[in-house]
Design a protein around this motif. Structure first.
Motif, PDB file in Angstrom:
ATOM      1  N   ASP A 145       0.862  -1.187   0.000  1.00  0.00           N
ATOM      2  CA  ASP A 145       0.000   0.000   0.000  1.00  0.00           C
ATOM      3  C   ASP A 145       0.899   1.237   0.000  1.00  0.00           C
ATOM      4  OD1 ASP A 145      -2.091   1.818   0.453  1.00  0.00           O
ATOM      5  OD2 ASP A 145      -2.468   1.160   2.508  1.00  0.00           O
ATOM      6  N   HIS A 168      -1.655   2.255   9.372  1.00  0.00           N
ATOM      7  CA  HIS A 168      -2.111   0.937   9.840  1.00  0.00           C
ATOM      8  C   HIS A 168      -1.041  -0.130   9.635  1.00  0.00           C
ATOM      9  CE1 HIS A 168      -2.761   0.086   5.486  1.00  0.00           C
ATOM     10  NE2 HIS A 168      -2.999   1.390   5.449  1.00  0.00           N
ATOM     11  N   ALA A 194       2.038   0.611   7.438  1.00  0.00           N
ATOM     12  CA  ALA A 194       1.738   1.575   6.371  1.00  0.00           C
ATOM     13  C   ALA A 194       1.620   2.943   7.034  1.00  0.00           C
ATOM     14  CB  ALA A 194       0.463   1.203   5.635  1.00  0.00           C
ATOM     15  N   GLU A 233       1.217   6.848   6.756  1.00  0.00           N
ATOM     16  CA  GLU A 233       0.601   7.663   5.703  1.00  0.00           C
ATOM     17  C   GLU A 233       0.065   9.006   6.184  1.00  0.00           C
ATOM     18  OE1 GLU A 233      -2.994   6.058   3.897  1.00  0.00           O
ATOM     19  OE2 GLU A 233      -2.998   4.385   5.272  1.00  0.00           O
ATOM     20  N   GLU A 243       2.545   7.930   1.414  1.00  0.00           N
ATOM     21  CA  GLU A 243       2.496   6.661   2.164  1.00  0.00           C
ATOM     22  C   GLU A 243       3.462   5.647   1.585  1.00  0.00           C
ATOM     23  OE1 GLU A 243      -1.193   4.450   1.524  1.00  0.00           O
ATOM     24  OE2 GLU A 243      -0.869   3.284   3.344  1.00  0.00           O
TER      25      GLU A 243
HETATM   26 CO    CO Z   1      -2.943   2.747   3.717  1.00  0.00          CO
END
Ligand code: CO
Ligand code: MF3
Length: 250
Positions: free
Chosen positions: A106, A169, A200, A202, A233
């Motif tokens: 991600d 997250h 992740a 961000e 991110e």
């Molecule tokens: Co994300």
């Protein structure tokens, strides 16, 4: 209530998923130009992800209808691709997830298009750098909210505001795993970082106030005051030495 620590074979798979996300961003970056529609960007990304044996992480996630989130100007995150064209001076944030061999990657990038204002360009730079300020604290033994505090401190000391209603997250077999990663410092220290965690991180940064609201499409998050917003991110592995960026290779 547990943070999943990834083993070597899981990390190897997450490297591959992350690399694909990074490369999808590199591909889209070449297409971010005046006149292209956000749906065209979405289709380019989707084709590339599928050609590489993966599936888009976001499509179908809680009913999200597309591969990429395309968020323009006052749109913070989760803008839905469609017929809107990119215009000179816009800032656009692209958020992409790919699911490969059971694991997600991600990442998000923001771009200024054409003759964007100095303020827009600076907002994008500060947002990206705030990610790196947080990254300095990613190593075993540190606590999660040291990352949060570093991001907040950097953003606010530059006169911008950090969005509070959305967080980073953990990531792995699920797109969103524990822990939640706020970009502002909550009370306490948060969990201790351990090698094998994948985060992740961000930051979402507004040029005006931090308040956001959701449009009637139930997805697009916009700044309440109409100010510009940027997003950056990466998927980050905690290593014994510090960190490894799984979605960015330079
Ligand atoms: Co994300
Ligand atoms: N990078 C965002 C996130 O991790 C993208 C999610 S969009 C969604 O929350 F459609 F999947 F929700």
């Amino acid at each position: 209530m547990a943070i999943h620590i990834k083993n070597h074979s899981e990390i190897e798979k997450m490297r591959k998923a992350g690399e694909l996300v990074g490369k999808t961003h590199e591909l889209l970056a070449e297409h971010v130009k005046v006149g292209i529609t956000t749906l065209e960007l979405d289709q380019i990304a989707e084709k590339y992800i599928i050609e590489h044996g993966a599936t888009p992480s976001f499509k179908g996630y809680h009913g999200y209808p597309a591969t990429v989130c395309t968020s323009i100007n006052d749109e913070v995150v989760h803008g839905i691709p469609g017929a809107r064209t990119i215009e000179d001076g816009d800032i656009i944030s692209l958020d992409i997830g790919a699911y490969l061999d059971g694991y997600h990657g991600d990442a998000a990038r923001s771009y200024a298009v054409g003759n964007a204002s100095d303020d827009a360009i600076k907002l994008i730079e500060i947002t990206k750098q705030s990610f790196y300020e947080g990254l300095k604290y990613v190593k075993p033994g540190n606590h999660l909210f040291q990352i949060s505090a570093a991001i907040q401190q950097y953003v606010e000391s530059n006169g911008y505001s950090i969005v509070r209603d959305l967080v980073g997250h953990g990531i792995g077999q699920e797109l969103h795993e524990e822990p939640q990663i706020p970009n502002y410092k909550p009370i306490g220290r948060g969990p201790k970082l351990v090698a094998g965690m994948v985060l992740a991180i961000e930051p979402m940064v507004n040029s005006g106030k931090y308040d956001v609201e959701i449009l009637d499409d139930d997805w697009t998050v916009v700044t309440k005051d109409g100010s510009l917003s940027a997003h950056y991110e990466n998927t980050v592995l905690v290593t014994e030495e510090g960190y490894e960026l799984l979605t960015l290779h330079q």
